[in-house]
Design a protein around this motif. Structure first.
Motif, mmCIF file in Angstrom:
data_model
loop_
_atom_site.group_PDB
_atom_site.id
_atom_site.type_symbol
_atom_site.label_atom_id
_atom_site.label_comp_id
_atom_site.label_asym_id
_atom_site.label_seq_id
_atom_site.Cartn_x
_atom_site.Cartn_y
_atom_site.Cartn_z
ATOM 1 N N PHE A 46 0.839 -1.249 -0.131
ATOM 2 C CA PHE A 46 0.348 0.280 -0.486
ATOM 3 C C PHE A 46 0.831 1.087 0.190
ATOM 4 O O PHE A 46 0.338 2.135 -0.720
ATOM 5 C CB PHE A 46 -0.696 0.265 1.188
ATOM 6 C CG PHE A 46 -2.175 -0.368 0.615
ATOM 7 C CD1 PHE A 46 -2.249 -1.532 0.108
ATOM 8 C CD2 PHE A 46 -3.404 -0.832 2.317
ATOM 9 C CE1 PHE A 46 -3.269 -2.580 -0.032
ATOM 10 C CE2 PHE A 46 -4.729 -0.806 1.603
ATOM 11 C CZ PHE A 46 -4.661 -1.774 0.490
ATOM 12 N N ASN A 47 2.003 1.256 0.579
ATOM 13 C CA ASN A 47 2.900 2.369 0.889
ATOM 14 C C ASN A 47 3.155 2.716 -0.189
ATOM 15 O O ASN A 47 3.879 3.809 -0.620
ATOM 16 C CB ASN A 47 3.780 1.845 2.068
ATOM 17 C CG ASN A 47 3.309 2.534 3.383
ATOM 18 O OD1 ASN A 47 2.382 3.346 3.473
ATOM 19 N ND2 ASN A 47 3.733 2.130 4.269
ATOM 20 N N ILE A 49 2.755 1.542 -3.638
ATOM 21 C CA ILE A 49 1.039 2.396 -4.863
ATOM 22 C C ILE A 49 1.064 3.736 -4.606
ATOM 23 O O ILE A 49 0.670 4.334 -5.203
ATOM 24 C CB ILE A 49 -0.267 1.345 -4.255
ATOM 25 C CG1 ILE A 49 0.080 -0.275 -4.697
ATOM 26 C CG2 ILE A 49 -0.958 2.234 -4.911
ATOM 27 C CD1 ILE A 49 -0.822 -0.902 -4.476
ATOM 28 N N THR A 50 0.616 4.437 -2.975
ATOM 29 C CA THR A 50 0.455 5.622 -2.842
ATOM 30 C C THR A 50 1.546 6.379 -2.446
ATOM 31 O O THR A 50 1.417 7.378 -1.894
ATOM 32 C CB THR A 50 -0.734 5.223 -1.746
ATOM 33 O OG1 THR A 50 0.521 4.862 -0.247
ATOM 34 C CG2 THR A 50 -1.300 4.769 -1.739
ATOM 35 N N PRO A 72 2.769 11.526 -2.413
ATOM 36 C CA PRO A 72 1.490 10.990 -1.928
ATOM 37 C C PRO A 72 0.391 11.716 -2.654
ATOM 38 O O PRO A 72 -0.592 10.914 -2.723
ATOM 39 C CB PRO A 72 2.062 10.843 -0.982
ATOM 40 C CG PRO A 72 3.208 10.429 -0.256
ATOM 41 C CD PRO A 72 4.533 11.325 -1.741
ATOM 42 N N ILE A 75 -0.649 11.425 -6.600
ATOM 43 C CA ILE A 75 -1.132 9.883 -6.315
ATOM 44 C C ILE A 75 -2.401 10.121 -6.203
ATOM 45 O O ILE A 75 -3.452 9.442 -6.443
ATOM 46 C CB ILE A 75 -0.211 8.819 -5.806
ATOM 47 C CG1 ILE A 75 0.907 8.828 -6.814
ATOM 48 C CG2 ILE A 75 -0.825 7.724 -5.530
ATOM 49 C CD1 ILE A 75 1.952 7.455 -5.634
ATOM 50 N N ALA A 76 -2.262 11.138 -5.044
ATOM 51 C CA ALA A 76 -3.638 11.403 -4.268
ATOM 52 C C ALA A 76 -4.885 12.218 -5.628
ATOM 53 O O ALA A 76 -5.880 11.951 -6.164
ATOM 54 C CB ALA A 76 -3.846 12.132 -2.865
ATOM 55 N N ILE A 80 -6.417 7.768 -6.073
ATOM 56 C CA ILE A 80 -6.079 6.698 -5.220
ATOM 57 C C ILE A 80 -6.076 7.138 -4.042
ATOM 58 O O ILE A 80 -5.910 8.239 -3.619
ATOM 59 C CB ILE A 80 -4.830 6.690 -6.330
ATOM 60 C CG1 ILE A 80 -4.804 5.807 -7.289
ATOM 61 C CG2 ILE A 80 -5.013 5.184 -4.734
ATOM 62 C CD1 ILE A 80 -3.724 5.261 -7.508
ATOM 63 N N GLY A 81 -7.351 6.309 -3.272
ATOM 64 C CA GLY A 81 -7.214 7.120 -1.945
ATOM 65 C C GLY A 81 -6.930 6.132 -0.638
ATOM 66 O O GLY A 81 -7.178 4.754 -1.488
ATOM 67 N N ARG A 82 -7.017 6.434 0.284
ATOM 68 C CA ARG A 82 -6.168 5.360 1.198
ATOM 69 C C ARG A 82 -6.870 5.682 2.542
ATOM 70 O O ARG A 82 -6.729 6.325 3.373
ATOM 71 C CB ARG A 82 -4.707 4.853 1.104
ATOM 72 C CG ARG A 82 -4.070 5.661 1.801
ATOM 73 C CD ARG A 82 -2.713 5.273 2.012
ATOM 74 N NE ARG A 82 -2.334 4.475 3.255
ATOM 75 C CZ ARG A 82 -1.466 3.834 3.228
ATOM 76 N NH1 ARG A 82 -0.083 3.848 2.740
ATOM 77 N NH2 ARG A 82 -1.137 2.739 4.256
ATOM 78 N N VAL A 170 -12.330 10.116 -5.770
ATOM 79 C CA VAL A 170 -11.735 8.789 -5.585
ATOM 80 C C VAL A 170 -12.277 8.196 -7.103
ATOM 81 O O VAL A 170 -13.577 7.719 -6.858
ATOM 82 C CB VAL A 170 -11.481 8.287 -4.621
ATOM 83 C CG1 VAL A 170 -10.767 8.682 -3.667
ATOM 84 C CG2 VAL A 170 -12.899 7.783 -3.881
ATOM 85 N N LEU A 174 -8.359 2.382 -1.312
ATOM 86 C CA LEU A 174 -7.612 0.981 -0.425
ATOM 87 C C LEU A 174 -7.946 1.358 1.331
ATOM 88 O O LEU A 174 -7.255 2.462 1.612
ATOM 89 C CB LEU A 174 -5.926 1.406 -1.356
ATOM 90 C CG LEU A 174 -5.103 1.295 -2.492
ATOM 91 C CD1 LEU A 174 -5.388 1.590 -2.847
ATOM 92 C CD2 LEU A 174 -4.022 1.191 -2.150
#
Length: 258
Positions: A46-47, A49-50, A72, A75-76, A80-82, A170, A174
């Motif tokens: 996850f880290n 990817i983001t 980050p 990417i956001a 892409i949210g997490r 988003v 994630l």
């Protein structure tokens, strides 16, 4: 085209190969579970990817574009949210205030517009307020909007963490152990909300140890152990996979994951 396409992803910490040659795809409208024992490398993926970590090898593509190594925030902004294992909340603020604080990065007006309280700034804040109220209503948190986040029950903090993420547009969500601390009623409610998000066009990749929920909720499951992918398939196939049963659950052959 896959929304997320991860190819030969690798990450080492010193001599420890935390992620080793991982391939994962997430298709539009899909819910995929990423499971494995503690320390298997799930949160590291996850880290990567983001953008919180940079890989030593491999590529990460979002809708065909290479996003490997982006920050980050970059990417956001792509959609892409997490969430995190520990819910990140604005302590000392109410639930509604924390939603508005989390919307700051979406604002188009700047410091001077805010200082001068311009019409554009007021309009933007009004829109943020309306969206915050709507999102809290969707997540079932309306009655808690004036409650301080630090006294919010643990389960509802999980709901709030997701609400803060979906305040921004988003396409992929994630979720890192979203069911931790929830009772069975809350689990059912949250999975229902996530299915609604999927119906709105949001794809979901989640890390979770609640195997009963994973088996009932996910379209497909990826299993990793010691940083490597050991199995992938539908919940039915994973539940009877002998490699998963032995390596992940430590059970004997013939046992079924449930």
């Amino acid at each position: 085209m896959a929304l997320i396409e991860i190819t030969n992803l690798g990450k080492s910490f010193g001599g420890n190969r935390a992620v080793d040659g991982i391939d994962i795809e997430l298709q539009p409208g899909e819910i995929v579970g990423l499971v494995g024992p503690n320390g298997a490398g799930k949160s590291t993926i996850f880290n990567l990817i983001t953008g919180f970590l940079r890989p030593n090898s491999g590529t990460i593509k979002f809708k065909g574009d290479n996003i490997t190594g982006l920050r980050p925030d970059q990417i956001a902004k792509k959609g892409i949210g997490r969430t995190f294992q520990i819910t990140l909340l604005f302590h000392g603020q109410t639930v509604l205030e924390s939603m508005l604080a989390g919307h700051v990065r979406e604002e188009r007006t700047g410091f001077w517009q805010a200082l001068l309280n311009t019409g554009a700034y007021r309009q933007e804040r009004a829109q943020a307020f309306e969206k915050s109220v709507d999102t809290l209503q969707f997540m079932g948190l309306t009655e808690w909007k004036d409650t301080l986040v630090n006294v919010l029950p643990c389960g509802l903090q999980r709901f709030l963490g997701i609400a803060q993420v979906i305040m921004s547009p988003v396409e992929i969500l994630l979720l890192d152990e979203p069911l931790t601390g929830l009772n069975e009623e809350e689990i059912s409610m949250l999975l229902g909300k996530l299915k609604q998000l999927r119906s709105q066009g949001i794809s979901i990749l989640l890390i979770e140890h609640h195997m009963k929920a994973v088996m009932s909720f996910c379209d497909r499951i990826v299993v990793i152990n010691f940083g490597q992918k050991i199995a992938e398939g539908t919940p039915e196939r994973i539940s009877t996979n002998p490699t998963v049963i032995e390596a992940y659950l430590g059970c004997k052959r013939g046992t079924r994951v449930s």
